[in-house]
Every structure is written in structure tokens, then in C-alpha cells.
Scaffold this active site. Sequence first.
Site, PDB file in Angstrom:
ATOM      1  N   LYS A   1       0.772  -1.198   0.134  1.00 56.17           N
ATOM      2  CA  LYS A   1       0.035   0.068   0.011  1.00 56.17           C
ATOM      3  C   LYS A   1       0.928   1.282  -0.192  1.00 56.17           C
ATOM      4  CE  LYS A   1      -0.711   0.335   5.015  1.00 56.17           C
ATOM      5  NZ  LYS A   1      -1.586   0.680   5.972  1.00 56.17           N
TER       6      LYS A   1
ATOM      7  N   GLY B   1       9.757  -2.365  -0.199  1.00 56.12           N
ATOM      8  CA  GLY B   1      10.842  -2.404   0.611  1.00 56.12           C
ATOM      9  C   GLY B   1      10.355  -2.134   1.914  1.00 56.12           C
TER      10      GLY B   1
ATOM     11  N   CYS C   1      12.147  -1.290   6.298  1.00 54.16           N
ATOM     12  CA  CYS C   1      13.122  -1.396   6.423  1.00 54.16           C
ATOM     13  C   CYS C   1      14.162  -0.421   5.314  1.00 54.16           C
ATOM     14  CB  CYS C   1      13.883  -2.815   6.182  1.00 54.16           C
ATOM     15  SG  CYS C   1      15.672  -3.161   6.074  1.00 54.16           S
TER      16      CYS C   1
ATOM     17  N   GLY D   1      15.920   4.449  25.629  1.00 54.13           N
ATOM     18  CA  GLY D   1      17.223   3.985  25.073  1.00 54.13           C
ATOM     19  C   GLY D   1      17.540   2.557  24.311  1.00 54.13           C
TER      20      GLY D   1
ATOM     21  N   ILE E   1      17.578   0.395  20.767  1.00 58.83           N
ATOM     22  CA  ILE E   1      18.292   0.637  19.428  1.00 58.83           C
ATOM     23  C   ILE E   1      18.199   1.710  18.685  1.00 58.83           C
ATOM     24  CG2 ILE E   1      19.085  -0.617  17.233  1.00 58.83           C
ATOM     25  CD1 ILE E   1      20.138  -2.405  19.302  1.00 58.83           C
TER      26      ILE E   1
ATOM     27  N   ALA F   1      15.268  -7.113  10.050  1.00 64.83           N
ATOM     28  CA  ALA F   1      15.097  -7.194   8.689  1.00 64.83           C
ATOM     29  C   ALA F   1      15.651  -8.717   8.567  1.00 64.83           C
ATOM     30  CB  ALA F   1      15.699  -6.009   8.026  1.00 64.83           C
TER      31      ALA F   1
ATOM     32  N   HIS G   1      46.525 -11.158   9.520  1.00 63.13           N
ATOM     33  CA  HIS G   1      47.007 -10.044  10.344  1.00 63.13           C
ATOM     34  C   HIS G   1      47.239  -8.894   9.448  1.00 63.13           C
ATOM     35  CE1 HIS G   1      49.267  -8.004  13.434  1.00 63.13           C
ATOM     36  NE2 HIS G   1      50.207  -7.817  12.456  1.00 63.13           N
TER      37      HIS G   1
HETATM   38  P1  FAD Z   1       7.793  -3.927   7.282  1.00 68.70           P
HETATM   39  O1  FAD Z   1       8.962  -3.596   6.717  1.00 68.70           O
HETATM   40  O2  FAD Z   1       7.136  -3.145   8.095  1.00 68.70           O
HETATM   41  O3  FAD Z   1       6.821  -4.112   5.841  1.00 68.70           O
HETATM   42  C1  FAD Z   1       5.195  -4.263   5.916  1.00 68.70           C
HETATM   43  C2  FAD Z   1       4.861  -3.691   4.579  1.00 68.70           C
HETATM   44  O4  FAD Z   1       3.418  -3.962   4.828  1.00 68.70           O
HETATM   45  C3  FAD Z   1       4.916  -2.047   4.908  1.00 68.70           C
HETATM   46  O5  FAD Z   1       5.441  -1.714   3.690  1.00 68.70           O
HETATM   47  C4  FAD Z   1       3.193  -1.751   4.784  1.00 68.70           C
HETATM   48  O6  FAD Z   1       3.046  -0.758   4.013  1.00 68.70           O
HETATM   49  C5  FAD Z   1       2.997  -2.964   4.081  1.00 68.70           C
HETATM   50  N1  FAD Z   1       1.305  -3.121   4.564  1.00 68.70           N
HETATM   51  C6  FAD Z   1       0.849  -3.272   5.721  1.00 68.70           C
HETATM   52  N2  FAD Z   1      -0.488  -3.511   5.713  1.00 68.70           N
HETATM   53  C7  FAD Z   1      -1.128  -3.597   4.458  1.00 68.70           C
HETATM   54  C8  FAD Z   1      -2.216  -4.004   3.770  1.00 68.70           C
HETATM   55  N3  FAD Z   1      -3.473  -4.166   4.451  1.00 68.70           N
HETATM   56  N4  FAD Z   1      -2.063  -4.103   2.440  1.00 68.70           N
HETATM   57  C9  FAD Z   1      -0.960  -3.676   1.853  1.00 68.70           C
HETATM   58  N5  FAD Z   1       0.131  -3.393   2.231  1.00 68.70           N
HETATM   59  C10 FAD Z   1       0.233  -3.566   3.633  1.00 68.70           C
HETATM   60  N6  FAD Z   1      16.169  -4.105  11.423  1.00 68.70           N
HETATM   61  C11 FAD Z   1      17.466  -4.588  11.061  1.00 68.70           C
HETATM   62  O7  FAD Z   1      17.614  -5.890  10.892  1.00 68.70           O
HETATM   63  N7  FAD Z   1      18.568  -3.736  10.914  1.00 68.70           N
HETATM   64  C12 FAD Z   1      18.657  -2.513  10.974  1.00 68.70           C
HETATM   65  O8  FAD Z   1      19.359  -1.783  10.796  1.00 68.70           O
HETATM   66  C13 FAD Z   1      17.163  -2.007  11.237  1.00 68.70           C
HETATM   67  N8  FAD Z   1      16.944  -0.470  11.285  1.00 68.70           N
HETATM   68  C14 FAD Z   1      15.829   0.118  11.637  1.00 68.70           C
HETATM   69  C15 FAD Z   1      15.759   1.478  11.898  1.00 68.70           C
HETATM   70  C16 FAD Z   1      14.220   1.777  11.951  1.00 68.70           C
HETATM   71  C17 FAD Z   1      14.505   3.291  12.436  1.00 68.70           C
HETATM   72  C18 FAD Z   1      13.154   0.958  12.252  1.00 68.70           C
HETATM   73  C19 FAD Z   1      11.941   1.808  12.440  1.00 68.70           C
HETATM   74  C20 FAD Z   1      13.499  -0.208  12.113  1.00 68.70           C
HETATM   75  C21 FAD Z   1      14.756  -0.815  11.728  1.00 68.70           C
HETATM   76  N9  FAD Z   1      14.854  -2.181  11.453  1.00 68.70           N
HETATM   77  C22 FAD Z   1      16.173  -2.722  11.511  1.00 68.70           C
HETATM   78  C23 FAD Z   1      13.764  -3.101  11.778  1.00 68.70           C
HETATM   79  C24 FAD Z   1      13.196  -3.765  10.397  1.00 68.70           C
HETATM   80  O9  FAD Z   1      12.984  -2.490   9.454  1.00 68.70           O
HETATM   81  C25 FAD Z   1      11.926  -4.679  10.366  1.00 68.70           C
HETATM   82  O10 FAD Z   1      12.306  -5.773  11.195  1.00 68.70           O
HETATM   83  C26 FAD Z   1      11.733  -4.788   8.934  1.00 68.70           C
HETATM   84  O11 FAD Z   1      11.212  -3.693   8.240  1.00 68.70           O
HETATM   85  C27 FAD Z   1      10.389  -6.013   9.035  1.00 68.70           C
HETATM   86  O12 FAD Z   1       9.835  -6.375   7.933  1.00 68.70           O
HETATM   87  P2  FAD Z   1       8.533  -6.545   7.749  1.00 68.70           P
HETATM   88  O13 FAD Z   1       8.375  -6.990   6.186  1.00 68.70           O
HETATM   89  O14 FAD Z   1       7.979  -7.658   8.564  1.00 68.70           O
HETATM   90  O15 FAD Z   1       7.436  -5.394   7.937  1.00 68.70           O
HETATM   91  P1  NAD Z   2      13.678  -1.344  21.567  1.00 66.50           P
HETATM   92  O1  NAD Z   2      12.562  -2.416  22.489  1.00 66.50           O
HETATM   93  O2  NAD Z   2      14.974  -1.807  21.252  1.00 66.50           O
HETATM   94  O3  NAD Z   2      13.810  -0.323  22.846  1.00 66.50           O
HETATM   95  C1  NAD Z   2      13.044   0.456  23.573  1.00 66.50           C
HETATM   96  C2  NAD Z   2      13.551   0.856  24.859  1.00 66.50           C
HETATM   97  O4  NAD Z   2      12.578   1.949  25.495  1.00 66.50           O
HETATM   98  C3  NAD Z   2      13.739  -0.174  25.879  1.00 66.50           C
HETATM   99  O5  NAD Z   2      15.231  -0.025  26.241  1.00 66.50           O
HETATM  100  C4  NAD Z   2      12.801   0.235  26.971  1.00 66.50           C
HETATM  101  O6  NAD Z   2      13.210  -0.301  28.338  1.00 66.50           O
HETATM  102  C5  NAD Z   2      12.514   1.655  26.735  1.00 66.50           C
HETATM  103  N1  NAD Z   2      11.201   2.160  27.303  1.00 66.50           N
HETATM  104  C6  NAD Z   2      10.117   1.514  26.931  1.00 66.50           C
HETATM  105  N2  NAD Z   2       9.215   2.211  27.541  1.00 66.50           N
HETATM  106  C7  NAD Z   2       9.517   3.332  27.959  1.00 66.50           C
HETATM  107  C8  NAD Z   2       9.027   4.416  28.734  1.00 66.50           C
HETATM  108  N3  NAD Z   2       8.000   4.477  28.870  1.00 66.50           N
HETATM  109  N4  NAD Z   2      10.133   5.332  29.036  1.00 66.50           N
HETATM  110  C9  NAD Z   2      11.346   5.307  28.793  1.00 66.50           C
HETATM  111  N5  NAD Z   2      11.774   4.197  28.211  1.00 66.50           N
HETATM  112  C10 NAD Z   2      10.849   3.133  27.677  1.00 66.50           C
HETATM  113  O7  NAD Z   2      12.723  -0.601  20.606  1.00 66.50           O
HETATM  114  P2  NAD Z   2      13.100   0.516  19.514  1.00 66.50           P
HETATM  115  O8  NAD Z   2      14.452   1.112  19.951  1.00 66.50           O
HETATM  116  O9  NAD Z   2      12.020   1.246  19.458  1.00 66.50           O
HETATM  117  O10 NAD Z   2      13.281  -0.500  18.376  1.00 66.50           O
HETATM  118  C11 NAD Z   2      12.114  -0.945  17.638  1.00 66.50           C
HETATM  119  C12 NAD Z   2      12.334  -2.134  16.851  1.00 66.50           C
HETATM  120  O11 NAD Z   2      13.125  -1.527  15.879  1.00 66.50           O
HETATM  121  C13 NAD Z   2      13.377  -3.255  17.863  1.00 66.50           C
HETATM  122  O12 NAD Z   2      12.681  -4.612  17.639  1.00 66.50           O
HETATM  123  C14 NAD Z   2      14.823  -3.150  16.970  1.00 66.50           C
HETATM  124  O13 NAD Z   2      15.391  -4.590  16.943  1.00 66.50           O
HETATM  125  C15 NAD Z   2      14.295  -2.742  15.604  1.00 66.50           C
HETATM  126  N6  NAD Z   2      15.441  -1.725  15.091  1.00 66.50           N
HETATM  127  C16 NAD Z   2      16.572  -2.426  14.959  1.00 66.50           C
HETATM  128  C17 NAD Z   2      17.619  -1.864  14.560  1.00 66.50           C
HETATM  129  C18 NAD Z   2      18.917  -2.459  14.071  1.00 66.50           C
HETATM  130  O14 NAD Z   2      18.954  -3.712  13.977  1.00 66.50           O
HETATM  131  N7  NAD Z   2      20.096  -1.620  13.991  1.00 66.50           N
HETATM  132  C19 NAD Z   2      17.526  -0.276  14.194  1.00 66.50           C
HETATM  133  C20 NAD Z   2      16.301  -0.054  14.849  1.00 66.50           C
HETATM  134  C21 NAD Z   2      15.303  -0.270  15.227  1.00 66.50           C
END
Ligand code: FAD
Ligand code: NAD
Length: 471
Positions: free
Chosen positions: A37, A42, A45, A185, A187, A326, A450
Site C-alpha cells: 500500500k 521495501g 526497512c 534508550g 536501538i 530485517a 593479520h
Molecule cells: P515492514 O518492513 O514493516 O513491511 C510491511 C509492509 O506491509 C509495509 O510496507 C506496509 O506498508 C505494508 N502493509 C501493511 N498493511 C498492508 C495492507 N493491508 N495492504 C498492503 N500492504 C500493507 N532491522 C534490522 O535488521 N537492521 C536495522 O538496521 C534496522 N534498522 C531499523 C531502523 C528503524 C528506524 C526502524 C523503524 C526499524 C529498523 N529495523 C532494522 C527493523 C526492520 O525495519 C524491520 O524488522 C523490517 O522492516 C520488518 O520487515 P516486515 O516486512 O516484517 O515489515
Molecule cells: P527497543 O525495544 O529496542 O527499545 C525500547 C527501549 O525503550 C527499551 O530500552 C525500553 O526499556 C525503553 N522504554 C520502553 N518504554 C519506556 C518508557 N515509557 N519510558 C522510557 N523508556 C521506555 O525498541 P526500539 O528502539 O523502539 O526499536 C524497535 C524495533 O526496531 C526493535 O525491535 C529493534 O530491534 C528494531 N530496530 C533494529 C535496529 C537495528 O537492528 N540496528 C535499528 C532500529 C530498530
Amino acid sequence: ATETEQQDLVIIGGGVAGYVAAIKAGQEGLKVTCIEKRGVLGGTCLNVGCIPSKALLNNSHLYHQILHDTKARGIDVGDVKLNLTQMMKSKDTAVAGLTKGVEFLFKKNNVNYVKGTASFTGEHEVKVNLSEGGETSITGKNILIATGSEATPFPGLEIDEKRIVTSTGAIALEKVPETMTVIGGGIIGLEMASVWSRLGAKVTVVEFLGQIGGPGMDAEIAKSAQKILKKQGIEFKVNTKVMGGDASGEKIKLEVEAAKGGKQETLESDVVLVAIGRRPYTAGLGLENIGLETDDKGRMVIDQEYRTKLPHIRVIGDCTFGPMLAHKAEEEAVAAIEYITKGHGHVNYGAIPSVMYTHPEVAWVGQNEQELKASETKYNIGTFPFSANSRAKTNLDTEGMVKILADAETDRILGIHIIGPNAGEMIAEGTLALEYGASSEDVARTCHAHPTLAEAFKEAAMATYSKAVHF
Ligand code: FAD
Ligand code: NAD
């Protein structure tokens, strides 16, 4: 395939879970349609998650390094200026290149891509509200739900993605805020705090627990990360609760309270980032129309083969159990298609790496000390600091260490925890070791080139059952 023709597989969501499953299904010769949608493939992620955040992390690090870390290296630089608009453009270019790449792969693998919002109208049928207007119905022998997740909101703070932002707003700020408060605090909180602090904002991270880093991070490593990030200028308030906020004035006011002792204070900032976790997204899917339910955390309930109670409907990625990562979604996508086409698939949930892309990076796989203690497992610890690694020394980048936890009786590696330069790349070696059931001696007796940072990994393995040579 046309949309009216019955599909072998209909995939809802074109994020990492959905698009990888679609490509794999195409490769296996299934007649497959993927519905997304967002208007772009992508998912989170590629569009607003992993990719744009890493683009900003890389370029903000470079900027910060040019500002503060060139003199000792023999590089004298002149006037250094931030061009935030260009930095954002560079991020957008990376995103666009990758999302277009996925679209190309869809064509290459005969995946039918439908832009629109899907909802269930029957056990084998979804209705799609097309992005360009109108609607269509698609039926599938199998259906895969991969609708992902969304940021968990903070009660009482209304997200406008300008001043009160989730990560989506935080990767697109138009100017560097003077002050920023990050709630959570984990990721996301720490990666975004790093970006904006490097670019000049005064950042305060408020964490509810006593430890930063989110779930899974080893406590000793988390402590070390907090110390290093504090030295970089990020302020931390751990064991602190946010009680409420007020965004009516020029500055946003947050009332916070220490968990112990109850000391209250007001934090004022220009931007507040809400980063307290993400929750599964299944809104509007019409699950109620086919009797499918979610658990108390909103996750879709599935069995080992990703099947719901309607066995032709499977669920993978962020909208179901497991870490929201991801690469986890990608593994599940491949396994789900294998279950459909071959009847068996494989994901080892005990060997999924995590990486925090701060500087230094933090990466881990397997169990941490807290978990081993809780299960009363006896283990040996081997550590090796990067300050004793030749490559880290030549790079003038010596903060951090490698820590390996191995079973006290069998020497089998149980967990690997790294804080240091390139930890995210090095953890691949650790994940392979864990997946193959290596002992720490197996790793220590493997020749490492190394001078490389990976030698720290070998030496930590050595220290687990014997002594490191260089420390
Ligand atoms: P999503 O990527 O959320 O994809 C779901 C898709 O479904 C969306 O595009 C949405 O528009 C679509 N959709 C939903 N409902 C409908 C519907 N009814 N009809 C049609 N389409 C629909 N993970 C890592 O491993 N490494 C990282 O460095 C990392 N960094 C991140 C940084 C941030 C800021 C955030 C927010 C997340 C990060 N993540 C990272 C987590 C990662 O983005 C997710 O784990 C990953 O995107 C999950 O993939 P997914 O396909 O399950 O869901
Ligand atoms: P997270 O679960 O990693 O961290 C949330 C943090 O917020 C925790 O430390 C928790 O104790 C704290 N928290 C919760 N409620 C709170 C409150 N009321 N007040 C203060 N602190 C509170 O979640 P996130 O950082 O939002 O990331 C969401 C998801 O996205 C995670 O599953 C993460 O793995 C994924 N992600 C992954 C990457 C990566 O792989 N590099 C990068 C970004 C996001």
C-alpha cells in the site's frame, strides 16, 4: 498472471518479509502476487528504517570525524560545514536505488505487483483498494501476511513527525534541533541520538530501565556503550520514567521522575523522539472476517511452520513472534516459501545476530551473561580489548572489546558480544561459529589474517579456555 486468475500465493505487504518471499516464490515457479500500500516496495526497512538510518549514521559519523578526529592522523582540514539538505538527499538516493532494485527483481522473477491496501473478504480472497483508485479482488491458494510493525505511541504525546517524532520523523528533520530528548534508550533511540548529537544537537536519552540498549544486549557491554556514548556528548537518564508532556509552548516540556526516590524534573527540548519499541501492524486487514486473532501484544498467532489456524494462511516478519529485525524477516520469508513448495524449512532462532550501528558498533549473537545465569548454565568468559589489537591501534580506533561465552564443560560457544569498530561485520563470523556449534577452541585454532580487527575475535576465543597472546 492477471489479478482475477487464482494465484498460488498472495502476499500482503512488500517489506523485507513480503518482498523476499515474493522473489523466492517467483523463483520456485509459483504464480505470485504481492500487494503493497505504500506505493514503494521495501517496507519499513528500506524506506524509513534500516537503510535511511544507516545512511545518516555513516555520513554523520564522517562529518563528526572530520570535525574532531583528523589532526592526529596528519590531515589538516579547513572550513567544515554541514549541508543537511544534501545529507538527506544522499540518504534518499540510497533508499530510491534499493527500492527500485526490488521492483526490478519482481519483474525479473515474474512477481505480480499490485499497489493498494488489502483486506480479507474470504478465507482465500482479499479485496484491494487500489492506490490509483478503484478496487479489485484477488484469490490465492496460499496467502502470506507480512504487514510489519509500527512505532508504539507514548500515551499523551501526539506524534506530528516534526517536533514530536517517531524514527520516521527523526530521519527527516529539516534542521538540526538545538535540543532533543529521546524517550527509550533502545536501538532506535541510541542510533538516532548518535546521528543528531554528531550533527550538533544536545541530546538527552531517558530510559525506563537501569540499562540502555534494549532487550538482548549483554549488561557489561551495555554499560560500556553508555560510557562511550556519554563521552561523545549524549546525556543519559536511566531508571527514569516519563510521566507526561506538554507541547503547547515553544519548547516541549517532559515531566520525568526517577524510578527510585521519585525525584521529579522537567526536561525542555525542541524535538522529542518517541522510541519505546514497535508493535505489530495488522489494522484494516479484516482478520475478524476470517476469524483470525492476535495475542495480547498484537502479534499474529502461528505454529512452527508460520501457519495460522487456517493452514493456507501464513504469517512472517514483524507482525508475528520474534525479534523485529530485517534479516529475521528475510530468513522466515525463505523458510515460509520452502514450507509451501517443499514441506520443510529452517530458521535457527538461537543464532540471529543483532547490531546497533552506533560508533563503536555493538553486535551480539546467542545468549548473554544475564540469560546464562538465569538458566544456571556454567560458562567461561574470554575477552579481548581492541586497545590490544594491532589494526584498531593503527586505525586510532581502539574503544571496545570482544567477549565470548562458552560452556564450561564442553567449550561450545553460547554467546558472542562485541562492542567495537566493525562489530556488525565481525558478528557474521560469530554467527557462523554458533550455527555450526563451534567450540571456542575451534575459533582460536582458525588462522585469522593479520592485521585485522577479527584477530580480536580469535584472541577472545583463546582467552575463553586458555590465555590470549597479545593481552
Ligand atoms: P515492514 O518492513 O514493516 O513491511 C510491511 C509492509 O506491509 C509495509 O510496507 C506496509 O506498508 C505494508 N502493509 C501493511 N498493511 C498492508 C495492507 N493491508 N495492504 C498492503 N500492504 C500493507 N532491522 C534490522 O535488521 N537492521 C536495522 O538496521 C534496522 N534498522 C531499523 C531502523 C528503524 C528506524 C526502524 C523503524 C526499524 C529498523 N529495523 C532494522 C527493523 C526492520 O525495519 C524491520 O524488522 C523490517 O522492516 C520488518 O520487515 P516486515 O516486512 O516484517 O515489515
Ligand atoms: P527497543 O525495544 O529496542 O527499545 C525500547 C527501549 O525503550 C527499551 O530500552 C525500553 O526499556 C525503553 N522504554 C520502553 N518504554 C519506556 C518508557 N515509557 N519510558 C522510557 N523508556 C521506555 O525498541 P526500539 O528502539 O523502539 O526499536 C524497535 C524495533 O526496531 C526493535 O525491535 C529493534 O530491534 C528494531 N530496530 C533494529 C535496529 C537495528 O537492528 N540496528 C535499528 C532500529 C530498530
